[in-house]
Scaffold this motif. Structure first.
Motif, PDB file in Angstrom:
ATOM      1  N   LEU A 269     -54.951   2.208  16.612  1.00 45.74           N
ATOM      2  CA  LEU A 269     -54.601   3.388  17.427  1.00 45.74           C
ATOM      3  C   LEU A 269     -55.349   3.640  18.777  1.00 45.74           C
ATOM      4  O   LEU A 269     -56.791   3.554  18.333  1.00 45.74           O
ATOM      5  N   ALA A 270     -54.730   3.737  19.935  1.00 48.53           N
ATOM      6  CA  ALA A 270     -55.803   3.826  21.105  1.00 48.53           C
ATOM      7  C   ALA A 270     -56.248   5.300  21.218  1.00 48.53           C
ATOM      8  O   ALA A 270     -55.757   6.023  20.815  1.00 48.53           O
ATOM      9  N   ARG A 271     -57.322   5.288  21.954  1.00 42.01           N
ATOM     10  CA  ARG A 271     -58.076   6.431  22.123  1.00 42.01           C
ATOM     11  C   ARG A 271     -57.199   7.722  22.737  1.00 42.01           C
ATOM     12  O   ARG A 271     -57.358   8.627  22.452  1.00 42.01           O
ATOM     13  N   ASP A 272     -56.595   7.038  23.883  1.00 44.47           N
ATOM     14  CA  ASP A 272     -55.444   8.138  24.438  1.00 44.47           C
ATOM     15  C   ASP A 272     -54.477   8.622  23.454  1.00 44.47           C
ATOM     16  O   ASP A 272     -54.006   9.829  23.744  1.00 44.47           O
ATOM     17  N   VAL A 273     -54.083   7.698  22.745  1.00 44.26           N
ATOM     18  CA  VAL A 273     -52.990   8.446  21.696  1.00 44.26           C
ATOM     19  C   VAL A 273     -53.915   9.111  20.709  1.00 44.26           C
ATOM     20  O   VAL A 273     -53.398  10.364  20.330  1.00 44.26           O
ATOM     21  N   LEU A 274     -55.071   8.981  20.232  1.00 44.63           N
ATOM     22  CA  LEU A 274     -55.657   9.470  19.420  1.00 44.63           C
ATOM     23  C   LEU A 274     -56.080  11.076  19.730  1.00 44.63           C
ATOM     24  O   LEU A 274     -56.300  11.905  19.119  1.00 44.63           O
ATOM     25  N   ALA A 275     -56.272  11.171  21.105  1.00 44.29           N
ATOM     26  CA  ALA A 275     -56.870  11.997  21.817  1.00 44.29           C
ATOM     27  C   ALA A 275     -55.725  13.463  21.685  1.00 44.29           C
ATOM     28  O   ALA A 275     -56.134  14.470  21.809  1.00 44.29           O
ATOM     29  N   LEU A 276     -54.517  12.986  21.610  1.00 41.56           N
ATOM     30  CA  LEU A 276     -53.275  13.950  21.233  1.00 41.56           C
ATOM     31  C   LEU A 276     -52.995  14.030  20.154  1.00 41.56           C
ATOM     32  O   LEU A 276     -52.200  14.891  19.824  1.00 41.56           O
ATOM     33  N   THR A 277     -53.546  13.471  19.049  1.00 40.10           N
ATOM     34  CA  THR A 277     -53.314  13.542  17.762  1.00 40.10           C
ATOM     35  C   THR A 277     -54.273  14.461  17.070  1.00 40.10           C
ATOM     36  O   THR A 277     -55.569  13.959  16.912  1.00 40.10           O
ATOM     37  N   ALA A 278     -53.745  15.081  16.196  1.00 38.62           N
ATOM     38  CA  ALA A 278     -54.624  16.060  15.196  1.00 38.62           C
ATOM     39  C   ALA A 278     -54.889  15.272  13.932  1.00 38.62           C
ATOM     40  O   ALA A 278     -55.972  15.508  13.613  1.00 38.62           O
ATOM     41  N   VAL A 279     -53.952  14.697  13.394  1.00 42.69           N
ATOM     42  CA  VAL A 279     -54.305  13.752  12.131  1.00 42.69           C
ATOM     43  C   VAL A 279     -53.127  12.899  12.005  1.00 42.69           C
ATOM     44  O   VAL A 279     -51.773  13.057  12.780  1.00 42.69           O
ATOM     45  N   THR A 280     -53.146  11.780  11.326  1.00 45.03           N
ATOM     46  CA  THR A 280     -52.213  10.792  11.119  1.00 45.03           C
ATOM     47  C   THR A 280     -52.032  10.837   9.656  1.00 45.03           C
ATOM     48  O   THR A 280     -52.921  11.244   8.678  1.00 45.03           O
ATOM     49  N   SER A 281     -50.612  10.501   9.023  1.00 41.29           N
ATOM     50  CA  SER A 281     -50.360  10.557   7.706  1.00 41.29           C
ATOM     51  C   SER A 281     -49.364   9.206   7.567  1.00 41.29           C
ATOM     52  O   SER A 281     -49.102   8.530   8.585  1.00 41.29           O
ATOM     53  N   GLY A 282     -48.589   9.062   6.558  1.00 40.27           N
ATOM     54  CA  GLY A 282     -47.730   7.849   6.295  1.00 40.27           C
ATOM     55  C   GLY A 282     -48.653   6.875   5.784  1.00 40.27           C
ATOM     56  O   GLY A 282     -49.502   6.810   4.879  1.00 40.27           O
ATOM     57  N   ALA A 302     -47.178   8.659  25.368  1.00 37.96           N
ATOM     58  CA  ALA A 302     -48.267   7.927  25.388  1.00 37.96           C
ATOM     59  C   ALA A 302     -47.940   6.780  24.106  1.00 37.96           C
ATOM     60  O   ALA A 302     -48.222   5.670  24.611  1.00 37.96           O
ATOM     61  N   ALA A 303     -47.344   7.102  23.142  1.00 40.71           N
ATOM     62  CA  ALA A 303     -47.372   6.350  22.010  1.00 40.71           C
ATOM     63  C   ALA A 303     -45.973   5.263  22.151  1.00 40.71           C
ATOM     64  O   ALA A 303     -46.264   4.109  21.971  1.00 40.71           O
ATOM     65  N   SER A 304     -45.121   5.995  23.218  1.00 42.55           N
ATOM     66  CA  SER A 304     -43.795   4.961  23.549  1.00 42.55           C
ATOM     67  C   SER A 304     -44.632   3.869  24.229  1.00 42.55           C
ATOM     68  O   SER A 304     -44.156   2.830  24.254  1.00 42.55           O
ATOM     69  N   GLU A 305     -45.241   4.226  25.318  1.00 42.93           N
ATOM     70  CA  GLU A 305     -45.936   3.245  26.401  1.00 42.93           C
ATOM     71  C   GLU A 305     -46.809   2.272  25.670  1.00 42.93           C
ATOM     72  O   GLU A 305     -46.856   0.929  26.002  1.00 42.93           O
ATOM     73  N   ARG A 306     -47.519   2.676  24.783  1.00 41.47           N
ATOM     74  CA  ARG A 306     -48.517   2.002  23.955  1.00 41.47           C
ATOM     75  C   ARG A 306     -47.717   0.794  22.860  1.00 41.47           C
ATOM     76  O   ARG A 306     -47.964  -0.395  23.086  1.00 41.47           O
ATOM     77  N   TYR A 307     -46.876   1.394  22.158  1.00 36.53           N
ATOM     78  CA  TYR A 307     -46.488   0.657  21.018  1.00 36.53           C
ATOM     79  C   TYR A 307     -44.923   0.492  20.838  1.00 36.53           C
ATOM     80  O   TYR A 307     -44.291  -0.135  20.188  1.00 36.53           O
ATOM     81  N   MET A 337     -43.613  16.353   7.926  1.00 35.24           N
ATOM     82  CA  MET A 337     -43.546  15.219   8.874  1.00 35.24           C
ATOM     83  C   MET A 337     -44.596  15.240   9.927  1.00 35.24           C
ATOM     84  O   MET A 337     -44.863  16.527  10.250  1.00 35.24           O
ATOM     85  N   GLY A 338     -44.667  14.227  10.591  1.00 37.23           N
ATOM     86  CA  GLY A 338     -45.465  14.261  11.919  1.00 37.23           C
ATOM     87  C   GLY A 338     -44.450  14.657  12.914  1.00 37.23           C
ATOM     88  O   GLY A 338     -43.084  14.922  12.855  1.00 37.23           O
ATOM     89  N   ASP A 339     -45.076  14.692  14.041  1.00 39.57           N
ATOM     90  CA  ASP A 339     -44.299  14.862  15.388  1.00 39.57           C
ATOM     91  C   ASP A 339     -43.784  13.350  15.828  1.00 39.57           C
ATOM     92  O   ASP A 339     -42.698  13.532  16.744  1.00 39.57           O
ATOM     93  N   VAL A 340     -44.502  12.369  15.892  1.00 38.21           N
ATOM     94  CA  VAL A 340     -43.942  10.940  16.276  1.00 38.21           C
ATOM     95  C   VAL A 340     -44.272  10.119  15.139  1.00 38.21           C
ATOM     96  O   VAL A 340     -45.272  10.053  14.459  1.00 38.21           O
ATOM     97  N   ALA A 341     -43.243   9.235  15.013  1.00 36.25           N
ATOM     98  CA  ALA A 341     -43.311   8.161  14.134  1.00 36.25           C
ATOM     99  C   ALA A 341     -43.351   6.747  14.593  1.00 36.25           C
ATOM    100  O   ALA A 341     -42.585   6.490  15.646  1.00 36.25           O
ATOM    101  N   LEU A 342     -44.276   6.102  14.176  1.00 33.11           N
ATOM    102  CA  LEU A 342     -44.566   4.540  14.590  1.00 33.11           C
ATOM    103  C   LEU A 342     -43.779   3.529  13.543  1.00 33.11           C
ATOM    104  O   LEU A 342     -44.527   3.332  12.500  1.00 33.11           O
ATOM    105  N   VAL A 343     -42.659   3.113  13.826  1.00 35.57           N
ATOM    106  CA  VAL A 343     -42.037   2.184  13.020  1.00 35.57           C
ATOM    107  C   VAL A 343     -41.698   0.793  13.542  1.00 35.57           C
ATOM    108  O   VAL A 343     -40.689   0.712  14.039  1.00 35.57           O
ATOM    109  N   PRO A 344     -42.324   0.034  13.047  1.00 32.85           N
ATOM    110  CA  PRO A 344     -42.623  -1.395  13.889  1.00 32.85           C
ATOM    111  C   PRO A 344     -41.760  -2.271  13.078  1.00 32.85           C
ATOM    112  O   PRO A 344     -41.018  -2.335  11.987  1.00 32.85           O
TER     113      PRO A 344
END
Length: 395
Positions: A269-282, A302-307, A337-344
């Motif tokens: 996870l990129a720094r610009d994404v983590l800067a907007l993220t309080a915590v990750t789960s899943g 930010a997450a959409s652009e990156r991933y 639930m989180g606010d954004v889900a990354l599902v590859p």
């Protein structure tokens, strides 16, 4: 109505070979297996014929044995290849804690609330498989009482015997999803058929058994000769169980999820994404990002652009609107639930940058290796699981 032997394509919400493949919570889904077994006869119409006709059923869950992986090894699994049935969908995310809970409770993830391997609850991240939490993970069974985190009773409150590894008895996750069952522990795989035979001969109409070999092997060794050997071993186990069951009893084989080979394909996870993220789960293939206050929109962008090139980047509302966790999602489940889900759809794992690589095992316990095979996402390789049945063959 078509027969179960013909019903080899579940009515999933997306194309069976496409992405995403969403759970068929209406019918042929893992969460509907136990309700069909314990409900009225018409509830089991989608199950293979032997199950509807049997006087007793052994429900065998093989952890990590996806339909596509099973088909790829048909020559190694002649017994299962000859059984009636086909693929059904599991639940989302395709992870053990979520799927096993849905199986035994008959509830969707949105109803039972164990919505991932790591769950954000009461301001901390709970590792639901090990039942640990905190910056330095420690036993959370007192601070997060398992029976209170997940309140749905297994098997609708019936005291169904559950044959599982002895070391899993009393763990947080076992308490959370199998509270109240009649636990029958085994130490070696050879004991499973023995325990099952004793229970069926004792008059039990439904017996649940769990084996986690394929999941453990795929995580540690990936896809190759070790996994091939394990699938052959599972086929021998199935043959052993069928050999001790009388002709009026049937074996139903299902799984909680499939696998994809990820290996070293990690996306930090990129720094610009983590800067907007309080915590990750899943988990690495269904990563929840919990936004800092007021930053959910920025985080999604930010997450959409990156991933976005790796698969789906969606917000919480899309997950709810499209019914990924089921048609009804409780207040408790929503709060986790989180606010954004990354599902590859790509064979990648989303991980946080760490100074020392982190490992984990498929069946709990201490980390000892890097994961090669993984699961969690909505690809057909992860979403489709077998639903196969046969009558006992004991003379």
């Amino acid at each position: 109505m078509e027969s179960p032997s013909q019903h080899n394509t579940p009515a999933a919400s997306g194309p069976i070979t496409g992405f995403p493949v969403l759970p068929d919570y209406r019918e042929s889904c893992l969460s509907n297996v136990v309700p069909a077994l314990l409900g009225p006869p018409d509830a089991a119409q989608w199950l293979p014929d032997p199950i509807r006709e049997a006087k007793a059923v052994v429900l065998l869950l093989i952890d990590g044995m996806g339909w596509e992986q099973l088909q790829d090894r048909a020559e190694l699994t002649p017994v299962m290849s000859a059984m009636e049935g086909g693929p059904i969908t599991t639940v989302a995310p395709t992870t053990t804690t979520t799927a096993l809970t849905s199986l035994v409770t008959g509830a969707t993830p949105g109803e039972h609330g164990l919505i991932g391997y790591q769950i954000y609850i009461q301001g901390q991240v709970l590792n639901a498989l090990r039942w640990t939490a905190g910056a330095k993970p420690s036993d959370a069974r007192k601070s997060l009482v398992p029976e209170q985190v997940q309140t749905r009773p297994a098997f609708f409150g019936r005291r169904v015997p559950a044959v599982g590894r002895s070391e899993f008895r009393g763990t947080g996750f076992t308490r959370a999803h199998l509270d109240g069952v009649d636990h029958r522990g085994y130490k070696l795989t050879s004991s499973i058929a023995v325990e099952v035979q004793k229970l069926v001969e004792g008059g039990e109409p439904l017996v649940y058994a769990y084996y986690d070999g394929p999941d453990r092997i795929a995580h540690e060794y990936g896809f190759g000769p070790y996994l091939d050997a394990e699938f052959a071993e599972v086929d021998r186990l199935v043959a052993q169980i069928l050999a001790v069951l009388p002709p009026e009893a049937a074996l139903l084989v299902v799984s909680d999820h499939g696998q994809v080979m990820v290996g070293d394909n990690k996306v930090e996870l990129a720094r610009d994404v983590l800067a907007l993220t309080a915590v990750t789960s899943g988990e690495a293939r269904f990563r929840w990002l919990h936004a800092r206050p007021g930053r959910a929109g920025e985080l999604l962008d930010a997450a959409s652009e990156r991933y976005g090139r790796h698969g789906l980047v969606v917000n919480r509302q899309q997950v709810l609107d499209e019914g990924w966790l089921g048609p009804h999602v409780s207040t408790e489940a929503r709060s986790r639930m989180g606010d954004v889900a990354l599902v590859p759809c790509d064979p990648v794992a989303f991980v946080e940058p760490k100074p020392v690589p982190q490992s984990q095992t498929g069946g709990g316990g201490r980390p000892t290796f890097e994961l090669l095979g993984r699961h969690g996402s909505l690809t057909s390789a992860e979403m489709l699981v077998p639903c196969l049945a046969a009558f006992g063959t004991r003379a």
